[in-house]
Design an enzyme around this catalytic site. Structure first.
Site, mmCIF file in Angstrom:
data_model
loop_
_atom_site.group_PDB
_atom_site.id
_atom_site.type_symbol
_atom_site.label_atom_id
_atom_site.label_comp_id
_atom_site.label_asym_id
_atom_site.label_seq_id
_atom_site.Cartn_x
_atom_site.Cartn_y
_atom_site.Cartn_z
ATOM 1 N N PRO A 1 70.904 107.747 72.124
ATOM 2 C CG PRO A 1 68.760 107.900 71.181
ATOM 3 C CD PRO A 1 70.167 107.512 70.850
ATOM 4 C CB ALA B 1 69.643 109.058 61.321
ATOM 5 C CB THR C 1 74.853 108.219 65.398
ATOM 6 O OG1 THR C 1 74.354 109.372 64.724
ATOM 7 C CG2 THR C 1 76.072 107.687 64.652
ATOM 8 C CG ASP C 2 69.540 110.382 64.877
ATOM 9 O OD1 ASP C 2 70.708 110.626 64.545
ATOM 10 O OD2 ASP C 2 68.620 111.217 64.789
ATOM 11 C CE1 TYR C 3 65.803 103.995 64.789
ATOM 12 C CE2 TYR C 3 67.452 104.963 63.339
ATOM 13 C CZ TYR C 3 66.136 104.612 63.597
ATOM 14 O OH TYR C 3 65.164 104.897 62.671
#
Length: 405
Positions: free
Chosen positions: A179, A172, A174-176
């Site tokens: 943040p 995923a 954009t999860d990386y």
């Protein structure tokens, strides 16, 4: 007191879940923020179900992803459908400097926990909402994960080989990315409040956090009308640029030549005078035109050599190169070991649990991973008693009401 953690006075009421949200508040916890993570006792956080699992055993506390994203936080379980639980939330909001959440836009409003409602409880509150596409617009109500945001933003169409369907960015994506921007936005809002006394609401889109990494492709389209396509491991400016086989099963080395000097050094390291003398490869443009032939020559040389030997030889000649490592090899990598990147924590039910340490080393205020990620509801008593000041009668009434699950 010198060398205090820089965020030791910051208090965060954290409704984040899965990865993009919790990974951001984990950064703030590493630097001293007190983070109270609120979970539902009836709807388990998806991150608790994701691999890898501690000891290869599936369970509510064994997810390595959950452990990594939530180390250093306190955990309380609250059934937000229960009015008694919402009273606890209001008390946490009064206590907190920051409220964070990563639900779809309608969720917090449905519970009466949107920013306009919460600022009546805490007028100088900072609140951040992070979701896939942001809080407004025609796609705002789309609920999903970072692989969807990567697809919408355009990353997926660029990932893979030109003669095959898109393969997608790993995981995923954009999860990386998101943040880092979440943490920065919260710090900026805290600084603004320190100077002005004013809180504010932060509406964050995960897709928009990531899309600027496609800046060159977007610029090329807006200026030149070109739409970038999949090119595998190739690069528009550098050749050779790829991952090449080494001796053994599934062993690889990444190699790139940035300019003519790199190319000459690579040929010298390969002891291949024919390549070095070939006029077709003398310029970057020529190497780009003949990249397939160059890749074949490098692969013929590399596939019979040990990958660490290739890495050492090329690096000694000044050519950018590194062996491709799997997870076990990355864990034992001497550079990561030297920097203490992987940290062992004591988990209350699982014993030793390894998580990643802080990424940045501040000389005056170094971060610290202070505790393992909480089990569901592990810190109910501590949060209610020590943080909110509830007496035992109040806590017993909450237990009896079912608010704590």
């Amino acid at each position: 007191m010198p060398n205090d953690l820089p965020l030791k006075d910051v208090k965060i009421c954290d409704f984040m879940w899965v990865m993009a949200g919790p990974a951001s508040t984990r950064i703030l916890a590493d630097y001293g923020a007190t983070v109270v993570r609120i979970e539902s006792p009836t709807r388990v956080d998806t991150a608790r179900t994701l691999q890898p699992y501690h000891g290869n055993q599936f369970g509510p506390d064994t997810s390595g992803l959950f452990a990594n994203c939530n180390a250093g936080k306190f955990g309380i379980s609250l059934d937000l459908g229960n009015p008694a639980a919402r009273r606890v939330v209001y008390d946490l909001v009064r206590w907190a400097d920051v409220v964070t959440e990563s639900f779809s836009p309608k969720a917090m409003r449905a519970w009466g926990l949107d920013y306009e409602s919460l600022r009546k409880v805490n007028p100088d509150l900072i609140m951040l909402s992070s979701c896939l596409m942001g809080q407004t617009g025609p796609l705002a109500r789309i609920a999903g994960f970072g692989n969807m945001a990567a697809g919408i933003a355009g990353f997926t169409n660029l990932t893979g080989w030109p003669d095959r369907p898109p393969s997608g960015v790993f995981g995923a994506y954009t999860d990386y990315v998101a943040p880092r921007f979440t943490a920065i936005a919260i710090l900026a809002a805290l600084d603004h409040r320190r100077r002005t006394g004013q809180g504010q609401y932060i509406d964050q889109s995960q897709a928009e956090c990531a899309i600027h990494f496609l800046g060159p492709a977007i610029l090329d389209y807006t200026v030149n009308g070109r739409v970038e396509e999949r090119v595998g491991n190739s690069d528009a400016a550098f050749a050779p640029h790829g991952v090449y086989p080494a001796a053994g099963d599934d062993n690889w080395v990444a190699i790139v030549c940035r300019d003519d000097d790199d190319w000459r050094r690579l040929c010298a390291a390969m002891e291949n005078e024919d390549l070095a003398r070939d006029s077709r490869y003398a310029s970057a443009a020529g190497r780009l035109d003949h990249r397939d032939a160059i890749d074949a020559s490098i692969a013929a040389w590399s596939r019979n050599l040990d990958r660490s030997a290739i890495e050492s030889r090329l690096q000694s000649h000044g050519v950018p190169a590194h062996q491709v490592q799997n997870s076990a090899e990355a864990y034992a990598d001497p550079q990561f070991v030297h920097r203490g990147h992987f940290v062992e924590l004591d988990h209350p039910s699982l014993g030793k649990f390894t998580v990643e340490g802080p990424r940045a080393k501040l000389s005056r205020t170094p971060a610290a991973v202070r505790r393992a990620a909480p089990s569901l509801g592990q810190d109910n008593q501590h949060v209610l008693e020590s943080i909110l000041g509830y007496d035992q009668t109040q806590i017993s009434e909450l237990v009896a009401s079912g608010a704590l699950g």
